[in-house]
Design an enzyme around this catalytic site. Structure first.
Site, mmCIF file in Angstrom:
data_model
loop_
_atom_site.group_PDB
_atom_site.id
_atom_site.type_symbol
_atom_site.label_atom_id
_atom_site.label_comp_id
_atom_site.label_asym_id
_atom_site.label_seq_id
_atom_site.Cartn_x
_atom_site.Cartn_y
_atom_site.Cartn_z
ATOM 1 N N ASP A 222 7.565 0.222 -1.283
ATOM 2 C CA ASP A 222 8.476 0.948 -0.400
ATOM 3 C C ASP A 222 8.662 0.070 0.842
ATOM 4 O O ASP A 222 7.849 -0.820 1.129
ATOM 5 C CB ASP A 222 7.937 2.332 -0.032
ATOM 6 C CG ASP A 222 9.064 3.245 0.476
ATOM 7 O OD1 ASP A 222 10.145 2.723 0.828
ATOM 8 O OD2 ASP A 222 8.868 4.465 0.542
HETATM 9 C C1 BGC Z 1 12.111 5.198 1.771
HETATM 10 C C2 BGC Z 1 12.585 4.778 0.387
HETATM 11 C C3 BGC Z 1 13.842 3.955 0.519
HETATM 12 C C4 BGC Z 1 13.560 2.754 1.410
HETATM 13 C C5 BGC Z 1 14.753 1.859 1.617
HETATM 14 C C6 BGC Z 1 11.983 4.015 2.709
HETATM 15 O O1 BGC Z 1 11.738 4.440 4.001
HETATM 16 O O2 BGC Z 1 10.863 5.850 1.665
HETATM 17 O O3 BGC Z 1 12.808 5.911 -0.409
HETATM 18 O O4 BGC Z 1 14.277 3.571 -0.746
HETATM 19 O O5 BGC Z 1 13.152 3.232 2.693
HETATM 20 O O6 BGC Z 1 15.700 2.483 2.414
#
Ligand code: BGC
Length: 595
Positions: A222
Site C-alpha cells: 500500500d
Molecule cells: C490506500 C490504497 C490506495 C493507495 C493509492 C492508499 O492510501 O489505502 O487503497 O490504493 O493509497 O492511492
C-alpha cells in the site's frame, strides 16, 4: 524489451516506484514504466501533477457497498470489463482494486469500498470483478492484504486475532480470489497482524500466499506501507510504492553486498516486477463509450438498491396521471424533499474518489419519470461533516428550510424524503451509525403530516433505521450508487426496475448490539478481534440478537405466496423469517424488530 540480466542496483530500483503512480523504467534493458492507479469503482488517473485529487473524467460505477448488494457476479464481471476498457483508454496497466476487507464494524470508514461482512460473498463478487478487468489485459490489485478493517491508527495498529479467525474469515475471500482469478498484483495492508507489519509478514506474504495458495504475481505495498525495504523483500514483498525511494534502493544493495539479504530474494522480486511490466506492455490501447458505461453504471445501481420496507405496496409509484387527473393510486403530486435529491451523495472520500463523466440527480430523473406534479424543497443544508450534528431547526435558516419541506409534504399526495450519511472517507472511521440530526428531524416531521412517506437513503455504511422506520411507509436503501444513481433511484421508485438488491451487511437495532462493539477500534496500537469468528450476522445469529434488517434481506415488487409447503424444520434461520414457511406475502413482511 531485451532479456538482459539486471544488475543488483537495477534490481533494487525496479522494486520501487519512480513517482506516485509509475514503476521505475530501466532504459538499458528497455523496460518501460507502467501506471498503477486507483480504483476500485472507477479509474482515478491524476490529471494535474499539482492536485492529487483531481482525476481525469472516468465512469464512477457504484462503489462496492452498492455493487455487493446485487449479489450478482455477472454484473461485477461486466463492471470489471468496462473498467478494463477505460484503463486501456488511459494507458493504465494496473487498477488498484478491488478492496475486499471484511466489514468488521459498521463504523469502518472504508466500508463503502468493501463488499460485505461475509467472506464468501466478498470473494465471489471480487473474483468476477478481477476476471472481467483482467480479460482486458489490465491487472488488478487485490487489497488490502490483510485484516485492514478499520481506519483508526491504520498505519500502525496491530490487528490481534487467532489463526482460525484469520483463516476462516479475514483471509478467506483473498484465498478465493487469488486461487480462482489470479490477480496480477496483491496489495499488502498498512497495519500489523499480531504485531508484525503486513509488509514484513513472511508467514502471510510467503508461507500462506505463495507456498500454500500458489500465488505467482506481484505483491505491491500500500502507498507508504513499507518502513524497512530489506525486511519487506525478505518477507516476500516485491514492489514498494510510491517512489522514488533512493534510500531504500541503496539499503537493498548494501544488504545484498554485506550478506544480510539473500540475493536470490531481490532477484526474484525484481523478476516478478519485470514480468508484470512485460505483461502490461503487451496490451493494446483502447477506447470506450462513455454513454454505454453510464448506462451500465445505472443498471448496476438499479440492481443494488434494497427495498427495506413497503407498507401497503405504496411503491412503485404510478408514472402516469390519467386525463381526469387521477392516477392508479391517486398520486397527482409528489414532494421531493432533502438536498440529496438535488445534490447526490454518490461516492465516498479518499483514494477512490472519481471525477465522473456525467452525473444524474434523482430530482431531475423523478421529474422526467412522471406526469404528476413534482415539487422540491431542500429540507436541510449539505455542508460536509458538520451536518452530522446540525439540526435543521438549530438556526433560523435551518428552521425555514425544514418548515418549507414539511408544508410541501402536507400538501402533496406522496412525500419522498432523501436522507443519509453526510460523510464517509478513507482515513477516518465513523463516530456513529445514526442519521444526521437534521435528516432525522425532516423524516419525523414529514411522516407526521403525510402517511405516504418514502425515505430514500444515501449512505456508504449501514445506518440505524430505528426508531423512525416505524413512522414511514417505505424505505429505499440507495447506498452510494455512483454517477448514474439518480436515474437508478427513479427506475426503482416508478417500477421500471423491480428492486432485487439484498443486504450484504446486517443493519443492527443499535450500534451497541454489534459483535464488534466492545473491541473497535482498539487502543494503544492494538485492536483485539474479540468476537473471533462471530463477525456480522454470525455474531447476531449466535447470540439470538434481534436486528433491524438481517443480512440477505430485501423486498421486491413481486409478491410470493407459499402453499402446501412440507413441514419445515425450525432452525435459527427460520426464527429470523428468511426461511419461514408461513404463507405470507413478502411485501407485507414487518422486519424492523427494534424497540
Ligand atoms: C490506500 C490504497 C490506495 C493507495 C493509492 C492508499 O492510501 O489505502 O487503497 O490504493 O493509497 O492511492
Amino acid at each position: 524489451m531485451k532479456s538482459e540480466q539486471l544488475s543488483v542496483a537495477e534490481q533494487a530500483a525496479i522494486t520501487s516506484g519512480s513517482d506516485f503512480w509509475h514503476s521505475t523504467p530501466v532504459e538499458r534493458a528497455e523496460i518501460p514504466a507502467i501506471i498503477l492507479t486507483d480504483g476500485p469503482h472507477g479509474v482515478r488517473l491524476q490529471a494535474d501533477s499539482g492536485d492529487m485529487l483531481a482525476g481525469r473524467p472516468a465512469t464512477c460505477f457504484p462503489p462496492a457497498v452498492a455493487s455487493a448488494s446485487t449479489w450478482d457476479p455477472e454484473l461485477l464481471r461486466r463492471m470489471g470489463e468496462a473498467l478494463g476498457d477505460e484503463c486501456r483508454a488511459m494507458d493504465v496497466a494496473v487498477l488498484l482494486g478491488p478492496g475486499i476487507n471484511l466489514k468488521r464494524s459498521p463504523l469502518g470508514g472504508r466500508n463503502f469500498e468493501y463488499f460485505s461482512e461475509d467472506p464468501l460473498l466478498a470473494g465471489v463478487l471480487a473474483t468476477a470483478w478481477v476476471t472481467g478487468l483482467q480479460s482486458k489485459d489490465v491487472g488488478a490489485s487485490l487489497k488490502h492484504f490483510a485484516v485492514n478493517s478499520q481506519e483508526t491508527d491504520r498505519m500502525r495498529v496491530s490487528a490481534d486475532l487467532d489463526e482460525r479467525t484469520l483463516r476462516e474469515l479475514y483471509l478467506r475471500a483473498f484465498h478465493r480470489v487469488v486461487t480462482q482469478a489470479r490477480p496480477w498484483t496483491v496489495m499488502c495492508a498498512y497495519n500489523k497482524i499480531n504485531g508484525v507489519y503486513a509488509s514484513q509478514h513472511h508467514w502471510l506474504l510467503t508461507e500462506v500466499l505463495r507456498d500454500e495458495w500458489g500465488y505467482g504475481g506481484v505483491v505491491v505495498s500500500d502507498w507508504g506501507a513499507v518502513a524497512d525495504r530489506v525486511a519487506a523483500v525478505a518477507a516476500g514483498l516485491d514492489l514498494t510504492m510510491p517512489g522514488p525511494d533512493d534510500a531504500g534502493d541503496s539499503a537493498l544493495v548494501v544488504a545484498v553486498e554485506d550478506g544480510h539479504l539473500d540475493p536470490a530474494l531481490l532477484s526474484r522480486a525484481a523478476g516478478r516486477v519485470r514480468t508484470l511490466i512485460e505483461r502490461a506492455a503487451a496490451r493494446q490501447p483502447g477506447g470506450y463509450d462513455a454513454e454505454a458505461h453510464h448506462a451500465l453504471a445505472r443498471e448496476i445501481a438499479g440492481r443494488a438498491i434494497v427495498l427495506l420496507k413497503n407498507d401497503g405496496a405504496l411503491l412503485p409509484l404510478p408514472a402516469a396521471v390519467d386525463s381526469a387527473g387521477s392516477s392508479p393510486q391517486s398520486v397527482r403530486s409528489i414532494a421531493v424533499l432533502g438536498e440529496f435529491a438535488r445534490t447526490p451523495r454518490y461516492q465516498g472520500g479518499g483514494s477512490s474518489q472519481i471525477t465522473p463523466t456525467m452525473l444524474d440527480d434523482a430530482l431531475t430523473e423523478i421529474t422526467a419519470a412522471t406526469s404528476a406534479t413534482v415539487r422540491f424543497a431542500p429540507g436541510y443544508r449539505v455542508d460536509g461533516p458538520a451536518s452530522h450534528s446540525t439540526a435543521a431547526g438549530e438556526d433560523a435558516a435551518g428552521t425555514d428550510l425544514l418548515d418549507a419541506a414539511v408544508e410541501l409534504a402536507r400538501t402533496s399526495d406522496v412525500a419522498l424524503v432523501f436522507a443519509g450519511s453526510a460523510f464517509e472517507t478513507e482515513g477516518a472511521d465513523r463516530d456513529g451509525i445514526d442519521l444526521p440530526a437534521a435528516h432525522r428531524e425532516l423524516i419525523e416531521r414529514v411522516a407526521a403530516v403525510n402517511p405516504r412517506t418514502v425515505v430514500v437513503l444515501s449512505n456508504g455504511a449501514v445506518l440505524r433505521t430505528a426508531p423512525w422506520d416505524s413512522h414511514v411507509a417505505a424505505i429505499v436503501e440507495g447506498w452510494l450508487l455512483g454517477q448514474a444513481g439518480g436515474g437508478a433511484i427513479a427506475d426503482v421508485l416508478f417500477g421500471r426496475v423491480n428492486p432485487s438488491g439484498r443486504l450484504a451487511e446486517t443493519i443492527p437495532c443499535k450500534l451497541a448490539d454489534h459483535p464488534s462493539y466492545l473491541d473497535f477500534p482498539g487502543e494503544h496500537g492494538h485492536v483485539r478481534y474479540g468476537e473471533g469468528i462471530h463477525v456480522g450476522y454470525r455474531g447476531f445469529d449466535a447470540r439470538e440478537q434481534e436486528v433491524a434488517y438481517p443480512f440477505g434481506f430485501g423486498l421486491s415488487y413481486t409478491t410470493f405466496e407459499y402453499s402446501q409447503a412440507p413441514p419445515w424444520p425450525r432452525t435459527r434461520a427460520s426464527r429470523c423469517g428468511s426461511l419461514s414457511p408461513t404463507p405470507a406475502a413478502a411485501t407485507a413482511a414487518k422486519w424492523s424488530r427494534c424497540t
